[in-house]
Design a protein around this motif. Sequence first.
Motif, PDB file in Angstrom:
ATOM      1  N   LEU A   1       0.825  -1.196   0.000  1.00 22.27           N
ATOM      2  CA  LEU A   1       0.000   0.000   0.000  1.00 22.27           C
ATOM      3  C   LEU A   1       0.860   1.246   0.000  1.00 22.27           C
ATOM      4  O   LEU A   1       0.595   2.210  -0.718  1.00 22.27           O
ATOM      5  CB  LEU A   1      -0.910  -0.012   1.233  1.00 22.27           C
ATOM      6  CG  LEU A   1      -1.768   1.232   1.463  1.00 22.27           C
ATOM      7  CD1 LEU A   1      -2.689   1.439   0.266  1.00 22.27           C
ATOM      8  CD2 LEU A   1      -2.581   1.094   2.741  1.00 22.27           C
TER       9      LEU A   1
ATOM     10  N   GLU B   1       2.175   2.212  -3.335  1.00 21.33           N
ATOM     11  CA  GLU B   1       1.243   2.658  -4.355  1.00 21.33           C
ATOM     12  C   GLU B   1       0.560   3.965  -4.014  1.00 21.33           C
ATOM     13  O   GLU B   1      -0.265   4.464  -4.767  1.00 21.33           O
ATOM     14  CB  GLU B   1       0.168   1.580  -4.575  1.00 21.33           C
ATOM     15  CG  GLU B   1       0.709   0.327  -5.217  1.00 21.33           C
ATOM     16  CD  GLU B   1      -0.374  -0.711  -5.405  1.00 21.33           C
ATOM     17  OE1 GLU B   1      -1.448  -0.574  -4.804  1.00 21.33           O
ATOM     18  OE2 GLU B   1      -0.133  -1.655  -6.174  1.00 21.33           O
ATOM     19  N   ARG B   2       0.876   4.555  -2.859  1.00 23.18           N
ATOM     20  CA  ARG B   2       0.155   5.751  -2.486  1.00 23.18           C
ATOM     21  C   ARG B   2       0.583   6.934  -3.356  1.00 23.18           C
ATOM     22  O   ARG B   2       1.650   6.957  -3.942  1.00 23.18           O
ATOM     23  CB  ARG B   2       0.394   6.086  -1.014  1.00 23.18           C
ATOM     24  CG  ARG B   2       1.789   6.618  -0.721  1.00 23.18           C
ATOM     25  CD  ARG B   2       1.943   6.819   0.758  1.00 23.18           C
ATOM     26  NE  ARG B   2       3.262   7.366   1.045  1.00 23.18           N
ATOM     27  CZ  ARG B   2       3.711   7.558   2.264  1.00 23.18           C
ATOM     28  NH1 ARG B   2       2.963   7.264   3.287  1.00 23.18           N
ATOM     29  NH2 ARG B   2       4.918   8.047   2.450  1.00 23.18           N
TER      30      ARG B   2
ATOM     31  N   PRO C   1      -8.983  -0.813   4.444  1.00 22.32           N
ATOM     32  CA  PRO C   1      -8.569   0.583   4.550  1.00 22.32           C
ATOM     33  C   PRO C   1      -9.340   1.286   5.637  1.00 22.32           C
ATOM     34  O   PRO C   1     -10.492   0.952   5.900  1.00 22.32           O
ATOM     35  CB  PRO C   1      -8.903   1.155   3.159  1.00 22.32           C
ATOM     36  CG  PRO C   1     -10.010   0.289   2.666  1.00 22.32           C
ATOM     37  CD  PRO C   1      -9.767  -1.080   3.226  1.00 22.32           C
TER      38      PRO C   1
ATOM     39  N   ARG D   1      -8.238   1.754  -1.364  1.00 19.20           N
ATOM     40  CA  ARG D   1      -7.013   1.156  -1.877  1.00 19.20           C
ATOM     41  C   ARG D   1      -7.169   0.968  -3.376  1.00 19.20           C
ATOM     42  O   ARG D   1      -8.056   0.248  -3.838  1.00 19.20           O
ATOM     43  CB  ARG D   1      -6.744  -0.172  -1.194  1.00 19.20           C
ATOM     44  CG  ARG D   1      -6.286  -0.012   0.248  1.00 19.20           C
ATOM     45  CD  ARG D   1      -5.973  -1.340   0.889  1.00 19.20           C
ATOM     46  NE  ARG D   1      -5.382  -1.156   2.195  1.00 19.20           N
ATOM     47  CZ  ARG D   1      -5.083  -2.140   3.017  1.00 19.20           C
ATOM     48  NH1 ARG D   1      -5.314  -3.382   2.661  1.00 19.20           N
ATOM     49  NH2 ARG D   1      -4.550  -1.905   4.203  1.00 19.20           N
ATOM     50  N   ALA D   2      -6.314   1.605  -4.132  1.00 15.94           N
ATOM     51  CA  ALA D   2      -6.380   1.528  -5.587  1.00 15.94           C
ATOM     52  C   ALA D   2      -5.014   1.829  -6.164  1.00 15.94           C
ATOM     53  O   ALA D   2      -4.273   2.661  -5.633  1.00 15.94           O
ATOM     54  CB  ALA D   2      -7.410   2.512  -6.140  1.00 15.94           C
ATOM     55  N   VAL D   3      -4.679   1.146  -7.248  1.00 16.74           N
ATOM     56  CA  VAL D   3      -3.420   1.426  -7.924  1.00 16.74           C
ATOM     57  C   VAL D   3      -3.556   2.771  -8.648  1.00 16.74           C
ATOM     58  O   VAL D   3      -4.665   3.186  -9.015  1.00 16.74           O
ATOM     59  CB  VAL D   3      -3.056   0.301  -8.921  1.00 16.74           C
ATOM     60  CG1 VAL D   3      -2.866  -1.004  -8.204  1.00 16.74           C
ATOM     61  CG2 VAL D   3      -4.126   0.169  -9.994  1.00 16.74           C
TER      62      VAL D   3
ATOM     63  N   GLY E   1     -13.187  -3.545  -5.736  1.00 18.01           N
ATOM     64  CA  GLY E   1     -11.826  -3.963  -6.039  1.00 18.01           C
ATOM     65  C   GLY E   1     -11.656  -5.467  -6.033  1.00 18.01           C
ATOM     66  O   GLY E   1     -12.248  -6.175  -5.210  1.00 18.01           O
TER      67      GLY E   1
ATOM     68  N   ASN F   1      -6.743  -7.493  -0.616  1.00 22.79           N
ATOM     69  CA  ASN F   1      -7.404  -6.654   0.375  1.00 22.79           C
ATOM     70  C   ASN F   1      -8.375  -5.660  -0.242  1.00 22.79           C
ATOM     71  O   ASN F   1      -8.571  -4.559   0.252  1.00 22.79           O
ATOM     72  CB  ASN F   1      -6.369  -5.900   1.226  1.00 22.79           C
ATOM     73  CG  ASN F   1      -5.478  -6.840   2.002  1.00 22.79           C
ATOM     74  OD1 ASN F   1      -5.928  -7.861   2.492  1.00 22.79           O
ATOM     75  ND2 ASN F   1      -4.198  -6.499   2.078  1.00 22.79           N
TER      76      ASN F   1
ATOM     77  N   ARG G   1      -8.124  -4.094  -3.161  1.00 23.73           N
ATOM     78  CA  ARG G   1      -7.519  -3.001  -3.929  1.00 23.73           C
ATOM     79  C   ARG G   1      -8.140  -2.920  -5.320  1.00 23.73           C
ATOM     80  O   ARG G   1      -8.365  -3.919  -5.983  1.00 23.73           O
ATOM     81  CB  ARG G   1      -6.011  -3.227  -4.038  1.00 23.73           C
ATOM     82  CG  ARG G   1      -5.292  -2.129  -4.806  1.00 23.73           C
ATOM     83  CD  ARG G   1      -3.786  -2.264  -4.709  1.00 23.73           C
ATOM     84  NE  ARG G   1      -3.346  -1.894  -3.372  1.00 23.73           N
ATOM     85  CZ  ARG G   1      -2.945  -2.758  -2.464  1.00 23.73           C
ATOM     86  NH1 ARG G   1      -2.937  -4.038  -2.738  1.00 23.73           N
ATOM     87  NH2 ARG G   1      -2.568  -2.350  -1.282  1.00 23.73           N
TER      88      ARG G   1
ATOM     89  N   ARG H   1      -8.239  -2.228  -9.197  1.00 21.73           N
ATOM     90  CA  ARG H   1      -7.331  -2.259 -10.341  1.00 21.73           C
ATOM     91  C   ARG H   1      -8.015  -1.614 -11.540  1.00 21.73           C
ATOM     92  O   ARG H   1      -9.232  -1.358 -11.529  1.00 21.73           O
ATOM     93  CB  ARG H   1      -6.953  -3.703 -10.664  1.00 21.73           C
ATOM     94  CG  ARG H   1      -6.142  -4.378  -9.565  1.00 21.73           C
ATOM     95  CD  ARG H   1      -6.011  -5.869  -9.804  1.00 21.73           C
ATOM     96  NE  ARG H   1      -5.033  -6.488  -8.915  1.00 21.73           N
ATOM     97  CZ  ARG H   1      -4.884  -7.795  -8.791  1.00 21.73           C
ATOM     98  NH1 ARG H   1      -5.633  -8.624  -9.491  1.00 21.73           N
ATOM     99  NH2 ARG H   1      -3.979  -8.279  -7.964  1.00 21.73           N
TER     100      ARG H   1
END
Length: 500
Positions: free
Chosen positions: A112, A115-116, A176, A182-184, A203, A207, A209, A211
């Motif tokens: 995480l 990727e933030r 989260p 949470r995302a790329v 997602g 967890n 996320r 994409r």
Amino acid sequence: MMRDLTLPTLAESVVEGEILAWLVEEGDIIEEGQPVLEVMTDKVTVELPAPFGGKVIKRMVSVGDIVPVHGVLAQVEEILDGVVASKPETTQLAPSPTPDAPTQESEAEIELDAERSIIEGSAAHQSDPNKAKAAFAGFSRGGKSGAAAVATKPAPAAPQPVAAQPTTKGLSETTPAPGQVRAVPSARRLARELGISIAEVLGSGPNGRVRSGDVHAHASAPASAPVQVQAPAQMQAPLPAKTSSTDWPPPAPPVYRTPAGYENRETRTPLRGVRRATSQGLLAATLHSAQTHTIEELDCTGLMALRDELKADAQKQGVKLSYLPFFLKAASLTLREFPAVNSSLDTASGEVVYKDFVHLGMAVNTEGGLVVPVIRDVDRKGLLTLAREISELAEKARSNTLKPAEMSDATFTVSNIGSVGSMMGVPIVSPPAAGIMSVHSIVKRAVVVEENGADVIAIRPMMYLTLSFDHRLVDGADAARFLKKVLWLLEKPSRLVLGD
């Protein structure tokens, strides 16, 4: 042995960098200290030297890519005793935990963090979920918060409702915190382009996320058959017909679309470099602080007279004396009297930090965009010393040769927007600083002044001063008093020498 070349920590607030240029090719032999690529952060553009010698086996990123701090840039086969080692072992630059020796930071947290984005900032990934919950108290997504906002990817054949957990136990490891998605980065960018709120996308990654494929699937899903998240029986409630006006984060603004027939009358350039860093930094500043401002009017008669008197002496010492050193000096002396304007909020500890030093940023307009070099200990320096440092840093800014240390740790900023003819403007505070002052054009105006005990109308050189401040840290009354004291110093600038 094979080693990873990673993006180092360039400054405390820098979380990612944009690759501007590679200076080596795959297969090249590099030496320790040799520049290998050029990276731009929200602070500065730098050439990164190789921390060890070896052969470049594979470049892992391309020009234009955004790489998080500690992200892998290239794989290099290290040279030992003049020979390229062939052992296919990956060696980290810092010791890494083994599977038998887990550390407090989980794999999910590391991923995480990698990727933030700049906009989320480090405070968005505090390990304590209670701090994150407090920061976003009163906000939710679509009537759900915490673990109830997370679902797993449905089976391809027929999506089934998935029970959400009504507890926040283990929130920092598996879900989260409230106010986060949470995302790329590519998924966030795609969602913005399609006008989709990333909070509405289910997602499928680790967890939960999000994409890029999840965004595409959400955009193409029939509106009549949305995928729903079903809470346990004792917590079931009708889903809202539309997004509440109090949801956080708010929906993205409409995506720009070219008017029909005007496709050949547009020029598009990538949002990159300083412009991208400025865009993200200012958006983050407005999202994470309570900004307001106050304005005063300065009679520049005395300031102009003193500058004219000192210009000749400054030129003899090879210094160009502008008005900016006077404003920096006045601000630095006033900041000592009003420490709240020179403070910062440490969101990690929940403490207000009052500083016994004054480092002033000065906004410089360059061909690549706005940059803010920093002059340290301004309150301890004279006008000519400040004038000399202003010229040196401004030249470095325009030639793109500033070092990270020369753009860090500003406690307050002065922006001279008057140099380009602006009569008045309202600048944006960039946390963790609590304030910024902008100075504007000197314009002759008719004003009422007192002469021989009587009020008369006179033509005077006048200037507007604007103080923008973070209302979380600075009260409006203190902000007004701060600006009044700056005026008091500048209307009789000989007071700057006395330090009153």
